[in-house]
Design a protein around this motif. Structure first.
Motif, PDB file in Angstrom:
ATOM      1  N   ASP A  41      42.136  34.174  35.422  1.00 11.20           N
ATOM      2  CA  ASP A  41      42.355  33.793  36.663  1.00 11.20           C
ATOM      3  C   ASP A  41      41.124  34.097  37.551  1.00 11.20           C
ATOM      4  O   ASP A  41      40.863  33.534  38.712  1.00 11.20           O
ATOM      5  CB  ASP A  41      43.325  34.835  37.228  1.00 11.20           C
ATOM      6  CG  ASP A  41      44.722  34.506  36.463  1.00 11.20           C
ATOM      7  OD1 ASP A  41      44.753  33.253  35.880  1.00 11.20           O
ATOM      8  OD2 ASP A  41      45.765  35.162  36.343  1.00 11.20           O
ATOM      9  N   SER A  42      40.343  35.196  37.189  1.00 12.37           N
ATOM     10  CA  SER A  42      39.023  35.194  38.164  1.00 12.37           C
ATOM     11  C   SER A  42      37.574  35.018  37.707  1.00 12.37           C
ATOM     12  O   SER A  42      36.821  34.905  38.629  1.00 12.37           O
ATOM     13  CB  SER A  42      39.210  36.723  38.356  1.00 12.37           C
ATOM     14  OG  SER A  42      38.822  37.581  37.216  1.00 12.37           O
ATOM     15  N   ILE A 102      36.831  41.003  43.590  1.00  8.51           N
ATOM     16  CA  ILE A 102      36.979  39.596  44.588  1.00  8.51           C
ATOM     17  C   ILE A 102      37.857  39.571  45.753  1.00  8.51           C
ATOM     18  O   ILE A 102      37.783  39.306  46.781  1.00  8.51           O
ATOM     19  CB  ILE A 102      37.493  38.720  43.637  1.00  8.51           C
ATOM     20  CG1 ILE A 102      36.443  38.346  42.430  1.00  8.51           C
ATOM     21  CG2 ILE A 102      37.995  37.325  44.060  1.00  8.51           C
ATOM     22  CD1 ILE A 102      37.202  37.832  41.174  1.00  8.51           C
ATOM     23  N   LYS A 103      38.999  40.589  45.721  1.00  8.97           N
ATOM     24  CA  LYS A 103      39.689  40.599  46.888  1.00  8.97           C
ATOM     25  C   LYS A 103      39.071  41.410  48.092  1.00  8.97           C
ATOM     26  O   LYS A 103      39.227  41.023  49.234  1.00  8.97           O
ATOM     27  CB  LYS A 103      40.811  41.720  46.466  1.00  8.97           C
ATOM     28  CG  LYS A 103      41.836  41.869  47.454  1.00  8.97           C
ATOM     29  CD  LYS A 103      43.000  42.866  47.031  1.00  8.97           C
ATOM     30  CE  LYS A 103      44.258  43.091  48.142  1.00  8.97           C
ATOM     31  NZ  LYS A 103      45.225  43.873  47.615  1.00  8.97           N
ATOM     32  N   GLU A 105      38.689  43.206  33.898  1.00  8.14           N
ATOM     33  CA  GLU A 105      39.566  42.265  34.579  1.00  8.14           C
ATOM     34  C   GLU A 105      40.142  43.054  35.871  1.00  8.14           C
ATOM     35  O   GLU A 105      40.065  42.453  36.973  1.00  8.14           O
ATOM     36  CB  GLU A 105      40.899  42.138  33.811  1.00  8.14           C
ATOM     37  CG  GLU A 105      41.711  40.987  34.309  1.00  8.14           C
ATOM     38  CD  GLU A 105      42.814  40.354  33.549  1.00  8.14           C
ATOM     39  OE1 GLU A 105      43.417  39.504  33.795  1.00  8.14           O
ATOM     40  OE2 GLU A 105      42.578  41.173  32.255  1.00  8.14           O
ATOM     41  N   GLN A 138      35.073  33.182  40.068  1.00  7.60           N
ATOM     42  CA  GLN A 138      34.433  33.904  41.070  1.00  7.60           C
ATOM     43  C   GLN A 138      33.519  34.939  40.662  1.00  7.60           C
ATOM     44  O   GLN A 138      32.831  35.941  41.377  1.00  7.60           O
ATOM     45  CB  GLN A 138      35.305  34.628  41.881  1.00  7.60           C
ATOM     46  CG  GLN A 138      36.277  33.656  42.974  1.00  7.60           C
ATOM     47  CD  GLN A 138      37.131  32.925  42.219  1.00  7.60           C
ATOM     48  OE1 GLN A 138      38.052  33.489  41.564  1.00  7.60           O
ATOM     49  NE2 GLN A 138      37.056  31.582  42.471  1.00  7.60           N
ATOM     50  N   LYS A 175      39.053  41.847  39.659  1.00  9.07           N
ATOM     51  CA  LYS A 175      40.011  41.377  40.829  1.00  9.07           C
ATOM     52  C   LYS A 175      39.914  42.117  42.075  1.00  9.07           C
ATOM     53  O   LYS A 175      39.944  41.793  42.924  1.00  9.07           O
ATOM     54  CB  LYS A 175      41.554  41.649  40.094  1.00  9.07           C
ATOM     55  CG  LYS A 175      41.885  40.528  38.843  1.00  9.07           C
ATOM     56  CD  LYS A 175      43.438  40.696  38.325  1.00  9.07           C
ATOM     57  CE  LYS A 175      43.680  39.694  37.513  1.00  9.07           C
ATOM     58  NZ  LYS A 175      45.244  39.958  36.979  1.00  9.07           N
TER      59      LYS A 175
END
Length: 295
Positions: A102-103, A75-76, A68, A106, A72
């Motif tokens: 949440d991710s 993806i950022k 996780e 992607q 994140k």
């Protein structure tokens, strides 16, 4: 540096040598005359981290948290998270009912090694789907090697290249693999040793550096890109592992000895008997040890 001893070179330092360069040294001593040392490969300093777990549930939680956080940050920075699963990794996540919700949209999910069933089904991909679909992964997230492709290894390499960015070769954000023990009964090699992603000691999959993905078979054949008779799957090769930003390796051996001194598996001299020594990789390497271990 002291007098040279046969089989080893005195300590020397090189500057501005490209990563991956294979060095072979020669030395002379009165006792041994002129001799050639074992080759070494230039590597960027690796960063090793060990995460220990006492049981399967704790292992799943730690891996889920690791995934996780890395997803994140990827993806950022790049807009997506490219991840490849080796054989046996995804089932370790099944104790988790939900993670990375949440991710997950992607994520671009691949298999670092794939085994085909008798009817051509992709067995490792099925494991990955079973673990990630409860988290919200959908069909669009998965990129799977298809057994009935006439050129399965080349086709999968093309899919990886299309969907995974990289300066030269595709750079996965993360490749997850189990540390595997190879012996005469499970490998075409006459050697025993430890490898990852189907890259066993002295296998063609390890030695072939001209392709990104190669076929595997019970006879250890493959590597030219075409699907040969007897092909049982595909596996990524050294160039893709070298290009990865992060590796996660699972040490699940039943004996304590098999989970000790893990970092040393990457040490030289470079030898096809020691598959991990052949990697000139730059990424951070995270080890997961079930039952405890040491670097």
């Amino acid at each position: 540096a002291g007098e040279a001893t046969e089989g080893a070179l005195p300590c020397v330092r090189f500057e501005n040598v490209p990563m991956g360069t294979r060095l072979e040294g020669y030395a002379y001593s009165e006792a041994h005359g002129l001799w050639k040392s074992s080759p070494y490969q230039v590597k960027i300093q690796q960063q090793h981290k060990l995460i220990e777990a006492s049981d399967a549930e704790e292992l799943a939680l730690r891996v889920g948290s690791f995934l996780e956080k890395l997803a994140k940050s990827s993806i950022k920075e790049r807009g997506n998270f490219t991840v490849a699963f080796g054989k046996g990794v995804a089932p370790l996540l099944q104790p988790l009912k939900k993670c990375a919700a949440d991710s997950i949209g992607q994520w671009r999910v691949f298999t670092a090694e794939e085994a085909f069933g008798p009817d051509g089904e992709s067995l490792v991909a099925a494991e990955v789907r079973a673990s990630l679909e409860p988290w919200g992964a959908q069909e669009k997230n998965f990129h799977i090697a298809v057994a009935n492709e006439p050129d399965v290894a080349a086709s999968y390499a093309q899919a990886i290249t299309k969907n995974v960015d990289g300066e030269v070769d595709p750079e996965f954000d993360l490749v997850l693999m189990c540390l595997q023990d190879y012996n005469d009964s499970s490998s075409s090699s006459s050697s025993t040793g430890r490898g990852i992603c189907g890259l066993g000691p002295n296998t063609e999959a390890l030695q072939n550096r001209d392709v990104l993905v190669t076929t595997t078979s019970n006879q250890g054949e493959g590597g030219s890109g075409e699907k040969k008779a007897g092909a049982t799957g595909v596996t990524v090769t050294v160039p893709l592992l070298d290009a990865a930003r992060n590796l996660a390796i699972f040490a699940l051996g039943k004996t304590e000895k098999s989970r000790k001194n893990l970092k040393s598996l990457f040490d030289g001299p470079v030898s096809d008997d020691r598959p991990l020594s052949c990697l000139s990789i730059k990424p951070k390497i995270t080890w997961f040890a079930l039952g405890g271990g040491s670097l």
